[in-house]
Design an enzyme around this catalytic site. Structure first.
Site, PDB file in Angstrom:
ATOM      1  N   ASP A  90       4.920   6.531 -11.469  1.00 10.78           N
ATOM      2  CA  ASP A  90       3.575   6.437 -12.019  1.00 10.78           C
ATOM      3  C   ASP A  90       2.581   7.003 -11.018  1.00 10.78           C
ATOM      4  O   ASP A  90       2.871   7.130  -9.825  1.00 10.78           O
ATOM      5  CB  ASP A  90       3.230   4.993 -12.374  1.00 10.78           C
ATOM      6  CG  ASP A  90       3.285   4.063 -11.171  1.00 10.78           C
ATOM      7  OD1 ASP A  90       4.318   4.043 -10.482  1.00 10.78           O
ATOM      8  OD2 ASP A  90       2.280   3.364 -10.897  1.00 10.78           O
ATOM      9  N   GLU A 154       3.856   1.052  -9.950  1.00 12.92           N
ATOM     10  CA  GLU A 154       3.510   0.716  -8.569  1.00 12.92           C
ATOM     11  C   GLU A 154       2.008   0.704  -8.350  1.00 12.92           C
ATOM     12  O   GLU A 154       1.482  -0.134  -7.611  1.00 12.92           O
ATOM     13  CB  GLU A 154       4.174   1.709  -7.608  1.00 12.92           C
ATOM     14  CG  GLU A 154       4.155   1.288  -6.149  1.00 12.92           C
ATOM     15  CD  GLU A 154       2.904   1.736  -5.402  1.00 12.92           C
ATOM     16  OE1 GLU A 154       2.660   1.225  -4.290  1.00 12.92           O
ATOM     17  OE2 GLU A 154       2.159   2.602  -5.941  1.00 12.92           O
ATOM     18  N   ASP A 178       7.305   6.029   0.434  1.00 10.89           N
ATOM     19  CA  ASP A 178       5.969   5.963  -0.169  1.00 10.89           C
ATOM     20  C   ASP A 178       4.932   5.602   0.890  1.00 10.89           C
ATOM     21  O   ASP A 178       3.950   4.928   0.601  1.00 10.89           O
ATOM     22  CB  ASP A 178       5.962   4.926  -1.304  1.00 10.89           C
ATOM     23  CG  ASP A 178       4.686   4.970  -2.125  1.00 10.89           C
ATOM     24  OD1 ASP A 178       4.020   6.025  -2.124  1.00 10.89           O
ATOM     25  OD2 ASP A 178       4.353   3.957  -2.757  1.00 10.89           O
TER      26      ASP A 178
END
Length: 467
Positions: A90, A154, A178
């Site tokens: 996302d 997320e 990330d």
């Protein structure tokens, strides 16, 4: 020379073009969270991105599992759990100010891929997939499984990964691509404050409405207000003062209503100093205008005094704290609406490991009570820390040093990742020191050579951690 390094490097280099093509395909999908529909818990965009990512993995010969379109999993083998790699598909909204390409029309230009999600986090997710592919296709022996877990929510609370862990146990080791290299072993705590108030209005010179911000974890680049009873000359004169002091620009629409738009620069809420907050810039202007006296204007001014423009450390709120391990507390006023005399807003604060979350929450509650605004939160997310001397962390740092020639050390960050509540979880890449990928901003990009290096580092990590 680390075992299998030459084979890994050769394989990843040979598959560079495929990696770039897969990133471009995934980043062409607008996977911003949407409305729930049956079979798509976070809307059609995140579901499409997950479906595509899993189909790519299947094409490369991997076994996949789809957990109700919340999360997808890609397994290296069917052995016992060894390592989980958690990435997400996302993205945050496209935002304003794109100049190189449209947000969901990714392009490769001068060694970079531009587009929303290229850095956060589709590019790193694909790098992790190609790391798995290298280990599998090269038949490198491993004793345990590595699972790449791809989430779809997320950016809006990580409910996807919470759903996943109701069905699966944590692996003994977990990293998320990330964050930043070398290893992020500390993630600050977090208070996402929400507040509301009903405000009485009066007089001819009125503040009618405010509309500002898109996500609680994004410093807003744009904020709008509608006012009545003012001439353009009066407003422009004050706006020029504010622009000179803050850098916030203003534009106006006079028909059918007098609308002011403040233009700043967005940033991730964990690094608000990297942006220029349009909400606080707009409030600075509104507080200088000569409105008719009212409870609405009085409350807006008091609210602004708690979060004034340029205060990104919570000093005015009385919650500033800092430590050597994880730096200073950060505060970003991220969303505000005023409609039909109802005010509703949010701020995002990241708390260092030395911060007392309960004390900070108590202070904030008292400050909002003092201005007669209801504060709606009753909990704080605690900081997360993994021992920097663990074998897991030391192995990651050693591989990073060997592949890059750069010093491997643990760092702290304000941004939260999937590993925040995972006991032995760290963020590991994929942003390299000194590179600003404009994550969450306009013209987000990833440097292809750095992503190729990340894939090699991830593959080597899989080999060593799972043996």
């Amino acid at each position: 020379m680390r075992k299998y390094r030459q084979e890994i490097e050769k394989y990843i280099d040979e598959h560079r073009d495929e990696m770039v093509a897969d990133i471009i395909k995934l980043c062409s999908i607008n996977s911003t969270r949407g409305e729930y529909v049956e079979g798509a818990p976070f809307g059609e965009g995140p579901k499409r991105a997950l479906t595509m990512a899993l189909s790519i993995a299947q094409k490369y010969g991997f076994d996949i599992t789809n957990y109700d379109n919340y999360v997808g999993a890609i397994d290296l083998n069917n052995k016992e759990k060894g390592l989980d790699i958690l990435a997400h598909l996302d993205v945050v909204p496209e935002g304003e100010g794109w100049s190189v390409t449209a947000p969901f029309e990714p392009k490769e230009i001068d060694g970079k891929i531009y587009g929303r999600g290229t850095s956060d986090d589709k590019g790193p997710a694909v790098a992790a997939l190609f790391a798995l592919r290298a280990v599998k296709d090269l038949n490198i022996p491993v004793k345990k499984n590595t699972r790449l877990v791809l989430g779809t929510d997320e950016e809006c609370g990580s409910s996807c990964i919470k759903h996943y862990y109701t069905k699966e146990k944590e692996a003994p080791m977990t990293f998320s691509p990330d964050g930043e290299f070398p290893v992020v072993n500390i993630e600050k705590g977090q208070l996402q404050g929400e507040f509301s108030a009903a405000l009485e209005d009066a007089g001819e010179k009125r503040l009618v409405s405010i509309e500002a911000g898109t996500k609680v974890n994004v410093v807003p680049p744009k904020a709008k207000a509608v006012i009545e009873g003012f001439g353009i000359e009066e407003v422009e004169a004050k706006a020029k003062e504010v622009t000179k002091e803050t850098g916030i620009q203003f534009k106006y629409d006079l028909v059918p209503v007098f609308e002011i738009t403040a233009l700043g620069a967005n940033a991730h809420a964990s690094t608000p100093e990297n942006g220029n907050n349009a909400i606080t810039g707009l409030l600075e202007l509104l507080c200088r205008l000569d409105f008719s006296p009212s409870k609405k204007i009085e409350t807006i001014k008091k609210l602004y005094s708690l979060m004034p423009h340029g205060d990104t450390k919570g000093e005015a709120m009385g919650i500033a704290v800092e430590d050597e391990k994880s730096g200073a507390l950060t505060l970003a006023f991220s969303m505000l609406t005023l409609k039909n005399n109802i005010m509703h807003g949010f701020f995002d604060s990241r708390i260092p490991v030395s911060g007392d979350g309960d004390k900070i929450l108590k202070t904030v509650r008292e400050k909002f009570a003092d201005i007669d605004v209801e504060f709606l939160n009753d909990s704080v997310l605690a900081p997360h820390e993994v021992d920097e001397n663990s074998t897991f962390v030391k192995t990651l740092l050693s591989i990073y040093e060997d592949y890059t020639g750069l010093k491997g050390e643990c760092i702290a960050m304000g941004g939260g990742t999937y590993v925040h509540n995972i006991e032995n979880g760290v963020a590991f890449g994929a942003v390299f020191p000194g590179t600003d990928t404009k994550m969450h901003g306009a013209d987000e990009f990833v440097v292809i050579d750095e992503l190729i290096a990340s894939a090699k580092i991830f593959a080597q990590s899989i080999v060593e951690l799972c043996n």
